[in-house]
Enzyme design. Structure first.
Site, PDB file in Angstrom:
ATOM      1  N   CYS A  21       0.830  -1.199   0.000  1.00 39.98           N
ATOM      2  CA  CYS A  21       0.000   0.000   0.000  1.00 39.98           C
ATOM      3  C   CYS A  21       0.870   1.256   0.000  1.00 39.98           C
ATOM      4  O   CYS A  21       0.580   2.230  -0.711  1.00 39.98           O
ATOM      5  CB  CYS A  21      -0.927  -0.002   1.216  1.00 39.98           C
ATOM      6  SG  CYS A  21      -2.049   1.413   1.299  1.00 39.98           S
TER       7      CYS A  21
ATOM      8  N   CYS B 172      -5.982  -4.250   6.947  1.00 42.04           N
ATOM      9  CA  CYS B 172      -7.085  -3.295   7.042  1.00 42.04           C
ATOM     10  C   CYS B 172      -8.339  -3.748   6.315  1.00 42.04           C
ATOM     11  O   CYS B 172      -9.454  -3.418   6.726  1.00 42.04           O
ATOM     12  CB  CYS B 172      -6.643  -1.925   6.528  1.00 42.04           C
ATOM     13  SG  CYS B 172      -6.331  -1.842   4.746  1.00 42.04           S
TER      14      CYS B 172
END
Length: 358
Positions: free
Chosen positions: A101, A197
């Site tokens: 990410c 997440c």
């Protein structure tokens, strides 16, 4: 400077934005909408990027008196992070989605967009330090070893670092929380997020099963003897002990661990803890946080986000390949993980583990 402050909705990014504003920069806050499920709710400290987080980020920006926007990066996140995550597990490797990410979203897509809009830098709440070195910006470990996040930033190149700000690198987490409370920020006591997440319940195996389905196959020992069954080789990681469901106990009564995952034959191999020891690795997909090195260097290799560096010798074997000899054995290292190389506190660069050796 004109600075874009990436605001996750947590305490770290809120304090980082406040410090950049106090330093006299023109600051704009932005929250990244990464989930396609806009109404996802937070479950305690699990997950992030929920609708609650976007509200918390907006409230912090309002208290700081800075403009605030939400950028929809959900399609890019799904393609570059989630699909990569699933594909890596399907191939028998163990990915690090947080590192991906940072590489693909926060310091590629976001930084590129920020620069195109005329911003000079992006500020985040990562715990790391930046210094001006003789060859350009240098990425260093944070002062607080418990919060140091230089490992997951080891995919950034010198150009990206030149347009990044990490205001929290000299502080501890309690100090940051205390400052947030003094500033009256609502998020001062908000728990840290953890786990992957986009898997807020923390059940990676169930998430992968929903995506990949089931595919039964054998669990074998190092002699090739069948000792159990599984319902999908992708549901295991090297070093795993729990959930093996081995019906035939080891002859010596000792626990067994996953040693190898073969997606082609859909086979999981198990063995003793000692057989998990790794003393070398081959790495690919090299990323340099500064000047590249050639030949051979002595360094420290960190192999997990919260692990310690291991003394190592790294040698370039090609334009995009490296061999790393570990001076101390490391247990349970898996292909797909990242090896981040350090010279003292300075991050040299990173590689993706392609193969390990014992």
């Amino acid at each position: 400077m004109r600075v874009l402050a990436a605001m996750s909705g947590g305490v770290d990014s809120a304090v980082a934005a406040a410090r950049v504003r106090d330093a006299g920069h023109e600051v704009t806050g932005v929250h990244l909408a990464l989930s396609r499920n806009r109404q996802a709710l937070r479950d305690g400290a699990r997950g992030c990027c929920t609708i609650e987080d976007s509200h918390d980020a907006r409230r912090a920006a309002d208290m700081l008196g800075i403009p605030f926007y939400i950028w929809d990066m959900s399609d890019r996140f799904h393609e570059d992070v989630i699909e990569d995550f699933v594909a890596e597990y399907q191939a028998g490797r163990t990915p690090n989605p947080c590192l991906r990410c940072n590489e693909k979203i926060k310091f590629a897509a976001v930084l590129d967009k920020a620069r195109a809009l005329g911003f000079d830098a992006v500020a985040t709440g990562h715990y790391a330090r930046l210094f001006d070195g003789p060859h350009g910006p240098e990425l260093h470990r944070a002062v607080d070893p418990a919060k140091d996040q230089s490992y997951v930033l080891g995919v950034l190149d010198a150009e990206q670092l030149a347009h990044s700000l990490f205001p929290l690198g000299e502080d501890t987490k309690p100090e940051v929380r205390a400052e947030a409370a003094e500033r009256g920020l609502y998020v001062a006591k908000k728990p840290d997020s953890h786990d992957v997440c986009f898997i807020p319940d923390g059940d990676t195996k169930a998430y992968l099963a929903k995506t990949l389905g089931t595919d039964s196959g054998p669990i074998v020992d190092t002699a090739g003897r069948r000792v159990g069954e599984h319902d999908g080789a992708w549901g295991f990681t090297i070093g795993q002990r729990r959930g093996l469901r081995i019906g035939d106990p080891a002859g010596d009564g000792r626990p067994r661990y996953v040693l190898d995952i073969s997606p082609v034959s859909n086979t999981v191999t198990v063995g003793t803890a000692e057989e998990l020891d790794v003393t070398g690795l081959s790495g690919i997909k090299l990323r340099w946080c500064g000047p590249e090195f050639t030949g051979r260097i002595e360094c420290h290799a960190q192999l997990r986000a919260h692990g310690e560096g291991v003394p190592a010798t790294a040698e370039r074997t090609g334009a995009d390949s490296i061999d790393v000899l570990l001076h101390e054995p490391v247990r349970g290292l898996a292909p797909g993980q990242a090896a981040v190389l350090y010279d003292g506190t300075r991050v040299i660069g990173s590689a993706t583990v392609a193969q390990t050796s014992r």
